[in-house]
Write an enzyme that holds these catalytic residues in place. Structure first.
Site, PDB file in Angstrom:
ATOM      1  N   ASN A 152      -1.939  -3.389   1.584  1.00 36.79           N
ATOM      2  CA  ASN A 152      -3.041  -3.154   2.553  1.00 36.79           C
ATOM      3  C   ASN A 152      -3.130  -3.031   1.837  1.00 36.79           C
ATOM      4  O   ASN A 152      -4.054  -2.149   1.193  1.00 36.79           O
ATOM      5  CB  ASN A 152      -1.504  -1.252   2.230  1.00 36.79           C
ATOM      6  CG  ASN A 152      -0.494  -1.062   2.727  1.00 36.79           C
ATOM      7  OD1 ASN A 152       0.148  -2.163   3.208  1.00 36.79           O
ATOM      8  ND2 ASN A 152      -0.221  -0.009   2.917  1.00 36.79           N
ATOM      9  N   VAL A 153      -4.940  -3.271   3.229  1.00 36.61           N
ATOM     10  CA  VAL A 153      -5.922  -3.035   2.958  1.00 36.61           C
ATOM     11  C   VAL A 153      -6.960  -2.214   3.872  1.00 36.61           C
ATOM     12  O   VAL A 153      -6.910  -2.553   5.210  1.00 36.61           O
ATOM     13  CB  VAL A 153      -6.410  -4.667   2.587  1.00 36.61           C
ATOM     14  CG1 VAL A 153      -8.015  -4.785   2.248  1.00 36.61           C
ATOM     15  CG2 VAL A 153      -6.012  -5.715   2.102  1.00 36.61           C
ATOM     16  N   THR A 194     -10.185   0.156   3.115  1.00 39.14           N
ATOM     17  CA  THR A 194     -10.979   0.612   2.477  1.00 39.14           C
ATOM     18  C   THR A 194     -12.265  -0.727   2.598  1.00 39.14           C
ATOM     19  O   THR A 194     -13.511  -0.548   3.051  1.00 39.14           O
ATOM     20  CB  THR A 194     -11.463   1.512   1.244  1.00 39.14           C
ATOM     21  OG1 THR A 194     -10.339   2.454   1.390  1.00 39.14           O
ATOM     22  CG2 THR A 194     -12.823   0.978   1.075  1.00 39.14           C
ATOM     23  N   GLU A 207      -6.774   9.101   1.600  1.00 35.08           N
ATOM     24  CA  GLU A 207      -6.936   8.369   2.600  1.00 35.08           C
ATOM     25  C   GLU A 207      -6.310   9.875   4.116  1.00 35.08           C
ATOM     26  O   GLU A 207      -5.321  10.004   3.170  1.00 35.08           O
ATOM     27  CB  GLU A 207      -5.441   7.482   2.599  1.00 35.08           C
ATOM     28  CG  GLU A 207      -5.560   6.808   4.103  1.00 35.08           C
ATOM     29  CD  GLU A 207      -4.701   5.738   3.466  1.00 35.08           C
ATOM     30  OE1 GLU A 207      -4.943   4.400   3.874  1.00 35.08           O
ATOM     31  OE2 GLU A 207      -3.478   5.821   3.818  1.00 35.08           O
ATOM     32  N   HIS A 241      -6.245   4.094  -3.367  1.00 29.96           N
ATOM     33  CA  HIS A 241      -6.883   4.130  -1.866  1.00 29.96           C
ATOM     34  C   HIS A 241      -8.028   4.165  -2.591  1.00 29.96           C
ATOM     35  O   HIS A 241      -8.736   4.566  -3.406  1.00 29.96           O
ATOM     36  CB  HIS A 241      -6.550   5.033  -0.834  1.00 29.96           C
ATOM     37  CG  HIS A 241      -4.895   4.965  -0.526  1.00 29.96           C
ATOM     38  ND1 HIS A 241      -4.026   6.061  -0.466  1.00 29.96           N
ATOM     39  CD2 HIS A 241      -4.391   3.608  -0.063  1.00 29.96           C
ATOM     40  CE1 HIS A 241      -2.472   5.676   0.073  1.00 29.96           C
ATOM     41  NE2 HIS A 241      -3.358   4.047   0.039  1.00 29.96           N
ATOM     42  N   GLY A 242      -8.831   3.470  -1.563  1.00 30.08           N
ATOM     43  CA  GLY A 242     -10.211   3.887  -1.874  1.00 30.08           C
ATOM     44  C   GLY A 242     -11.046   2.755  -2.831  1.00 30.08           C
ATOM     45  O   GLY A 242     -10.349   1.896  -3.693  1.00 30.08           O
ATOM     46  N   ASP A 261       6.020   9.114   4.230  1.00 34.30           N
ATOM     47  CA  ASP A 261       5.951   8.853   2.958  1.00 34.30           C
ATOM     48  C   ASP A 261       6.034  10.704   2.295  1.00 34.30           C
ATOM     49  O   ASP A 261       5.421  11.721   2.582  1.00 34.30           O
ATOM     50  CB  ASP A 261       4.160   8.876   2.590  1.00 34.30           C
ATOM     51  CG  ASP A 261       3.803   9.087   0.903  1.00 34.30           C
ATOM     52  OD1 ASP A 261       4.341   9.277   0.606  1.00 34.30           O
ATOM     53  OD2 ASP A 261       2.169   8.788   1.411  1.00 34.30           O
ATOM     54  N   ASP A 270       0.946   3.735   9.055  1.00 36.54           N
ATOM     55  CA  ASP A 270       0.837   4.036   7.362  1.00 36.54           C
ATOM     56  C   ASP A 270       1.979   5.488   7.186  1.00 36.54           C
ATOM     57  O   ASP A 270       2.213   5.902   8.108  1.00 36.54           O
ATOM     58  CB  ASP A 270      -0.377   3.953   7.645  1.00 36.54           C
ATOM     59  CG  ASP A 270      -0.634   3.066   6.185  1.00 36.54           C
ATOM     60  OD1 ASP A 270      -0.048   2.834   5.164  1.00 36.54           O
ATOM     61  OD2 ASP A 270      -1.987   2.700   5.839  1.00 36.54           O
ATOM     62  N   HIS A 271       1.369   5.843   6.548  1.00 32.20           N
ATOM     63  CA  HIS A 271       1.254   6.807   5.412  1.00 32.20           C
ATOM     64  C   HIS A 271       1.472   7.702   6.704  1.00 32.20           C
ATOM     65  O   HIS A 271       1.089   8.567   7.299  1.00 32.20           O
ATOM     66  CB  HIS A 271       0.435   7.505   4.956  1.00 32.20           C
ATOM     67  CG  HIS A 271       0.291   6.433   3.852  1.00 32.20           C
ATOM     68  ND1 HIS A 271       1.159   7.389   1.386  1.00 32.20           N
ATOM     69  CD2 HIS A 271      -0.744   5.508   3.381  1.00 32.20           C
ATOM     70  CE1 HIS A 271       0.376   5.779   1.249  1.00 32.20           C
ATOM     71  NE2 HIS A 271      -0.254   5.039   1.736  1.00 32.20           N
ATOM     72  N   SER A 321      -3.407   4.710  10.240  1.00 29.61           N
ATOM     73  CA  SER A 321      -2.411   5.903   9.799  1.00 29.61           C
ATOM     74  C   SER A 321      -3.334   6.592  10.597  1.00 29.61           C
ATOM     75  O   SER A 321      -3.498   6.710  11.715  1.00 29.61           O
ATOM     76  CB  SER A 321      -3.739   6.476   8.113  1.00 29.61           C
ATOM     77  OG  SER A 321      -5.204   6.234   9.549  1.00 29.61           O
ATOM     78  N   HIS A 349       0.169  -1.006  -1.966  1.00 29.14           N
ATOM     79  CA  HIS A 349      -1.362  -0.002  -1.082  1.00 29.14           C
ATOM     80  C   HIS A 349      -1.603   0.288  -2.160  1.00 29.14           C
ATOM     81  O   HIS A 349      -2.219  -0.389  -2.806  1.00 29.14           O
ATOM     82  CB  HIS A 349      -0.724   1.540  -0.661  1.00 29.14           C
ATOM     83  CG  HIS A 349       0.558   2.048   0.187  1.00 29.14           C
ATOM     84  ND1 HIS A 349      -0.159   2.320   1.083  1.00 29.14           N
ATOM     85  CD2 HIS A 349       1.065   1.484  -0.103  1.00 29.14           C
ATOM     86  CE1 HIS A 349       1.106   2.357   1.908  1.00 29.14           C
ATOM     87  NE2 HIS A 349       1.944   2.111   1.300  1.00 29.14           N
ATOM     88  N   GLY A 350      -3.862  -0.107  -1.715  1.00 28.31           N
ATOM     89  CA  GLY A 350      -4.663  -0.063  -2.455  1.00 28.31           C
ATOM     90  C   GLY A 350      -5.072  -1.551  -2.310  1.00 28.31           C
ATOM     91  O   GLY A 350      -5.278  -1.411  -3.235  1.00 28.31           O
ATOM     92  N   GLY A 351      -5.407  -2.391  -1.971  1.00 28.76           N
ATOM     93  CA  GLY A 351      -5.314  -3.439  -1.341  1.00 28.76           C
ATOM     94  C   GLY A 351      -7.188  -3.607  -2.141  1.00 28.76           C
ATOM     95  O   GLY A 351      -7.292  -4.934  -2.649  1.00 28.76           O
TER      96      GLY A 351
HETATM   97  P1  13P Z   1      -7.056   0.219   0.092  1.00 26.06           P
HETATM   98  O1  13P Z   1      -8.796   1.434   1.590  1.00 26.06           O
HETATM   99  O2  13P Z   1      -7.839   0.928  -1.200  1.00 26.06           O
HETATM  100  O3  13P Z   1      -7.326  -1.067   1.110  1.00 26.06           O
HETATM  101  O4  13P Z   1      -5.655   0.527   0.687  1.00 26.06           O
HETATM  102  C1  13P Z   1      -5.072   0.710   2.316  1.00 26.06           C
HETATM  103  C2  13P Z   1      -3.879   1.341   1.481  1.00 26.06           C
HETATM  104  O5  13P Z   1      -2.927   1.328   0.887  1.00 26.06           O
HETATM  105  C3  13P Z   1      -3.167   1.787   3.050  1.00 26.06           C
HETATM  106  O6  13P Z   1      -2.375   2.118   3.161  1.00 26.06           O
END
Ligand code: 13P
Length: 271
Positions: free
Chosen positions: A254-255, A257, A168, A202-203, A130, A94-95, A53, A232-234
């Protein structure tokens, strides 16, 4: 292996999509996180995607807080180290919200343009724009321009529709389900990687999280046709939901956190 070429990257994504599996796209922010991802992928005998990011890239430049320089340093580290591993990795940013395009994405595209002119491989394989917080028409208009610029250098562009929730890099999204018609308008531009909000955030997921909206995912897939989707937000999505999302066309997950939590915990333990 050297970082994947454009052809290898497209093949990775198309093959994953066609055979119902997905690549992990792991966020990195320093040399250690890159080394960890490379070692983890190699141990799992899996190809994958390494991404950063603007915040991760800024972090990598230290007190300079220069997202372009940080991304350059991280990407060069990946290019050097990836050679030694028997797997393919692709490099992605990323974004990138609209206000960061001129300071993050464009300088990195320009660097790839310079490298290509000198006969060197691309710095990155793909970038994400994004524009999900913008009105749909504006998102489409800007994505179209970036897509044309990227295509000239064999760069893939990921585009987002429907805001991913959570936080994020200090950017807070409410989490919403993308409109399948808006997704189709983006797909019609020739986009080959679509990040669509389906209730993901995310998170960490809150206790009362409603889960992924598979109706939305299905509707998007019906409208957009054959296109690898990005989830996103894996972090923290239960395995059964991950599997179902993959069966409905998700080919990149995407992972971020989760890796930071594990890293922090291991550091705490060591100290
Ligand atoms: P997490 O932080 O929830 O794993 O999401 C990562 C993400 O989507 C990065 O763009």
């Amino acid at each position: 292996m050297p970082v994947a070429t454009y052809e290898q990257y497209c093949k990775m994504m198309d093959t994953a999509y066609a055979n119902h599996y997905a690549f992990p796209a792991i966020n990195v922010f320093d040399m250690e996180s890159i080394n960890g991802v490379l070692a983890g992928l190699a141990e799992a005998h899996s190809d994958g995607i390494i991404q950063m990011s603007f915040g991760g890239a800024q972090h990598a430049s230290g007190t300079l807080k220069d997202m372009y320089l940080g991304a350059l340093a991280l990407a060069n580290h990946v290019h050097l180290m990836a050679e030694k591993y028997n797997i393919f990795v692709a490099l992605h940013t990323d974004h990138c919200q609209n206000d960061k395009v001129d300071t993050f994405m464009i300088p990195l595209i320009e660097e790839t343009e310079r490298r290509r002119a000198a006969g060197l491989p691309n710095l990155f394989n793909s970038h994400m724009f994004d524009g999900s917080a913008l009105p749909h028409k504006e998102n489409v208009k800007i994505a179209k321009g970036l897509l044309e610029r990227c295509a000239k250098s064999q760069l893939v562009l990921e585009v987002e529709a429907g805001v991913v929730g959570g936080e994020e890099d200090g950017v807070i999204g409410m989490g919403e389900c993308a409109d399948p018609d808006e997704c189709k308008a983006i797909a019609d531009l020739g986009v080959t990687m679509l990040a669509a909000g389906i209730g993901n955030i995310h998170g960490k997921y809150p206790e009362n999280w409603a889960g992924l909206s598979f109706e939305t995912l299905d509707a998007i897939q019906q409208k957009t046709g054959d296109m690898p989707l990005v989830l996103h937000g894996g972090t923290g999505i239960p395995d059964d939901m991950i599997k179902k999302a993959i069966s409905l066309g998700v080919a990149k997950i995407n992972v971020n956190t989760e890796c930071q939590l594990v890293f922090a915990e291991a550091t705490r333990k060591y100290i």
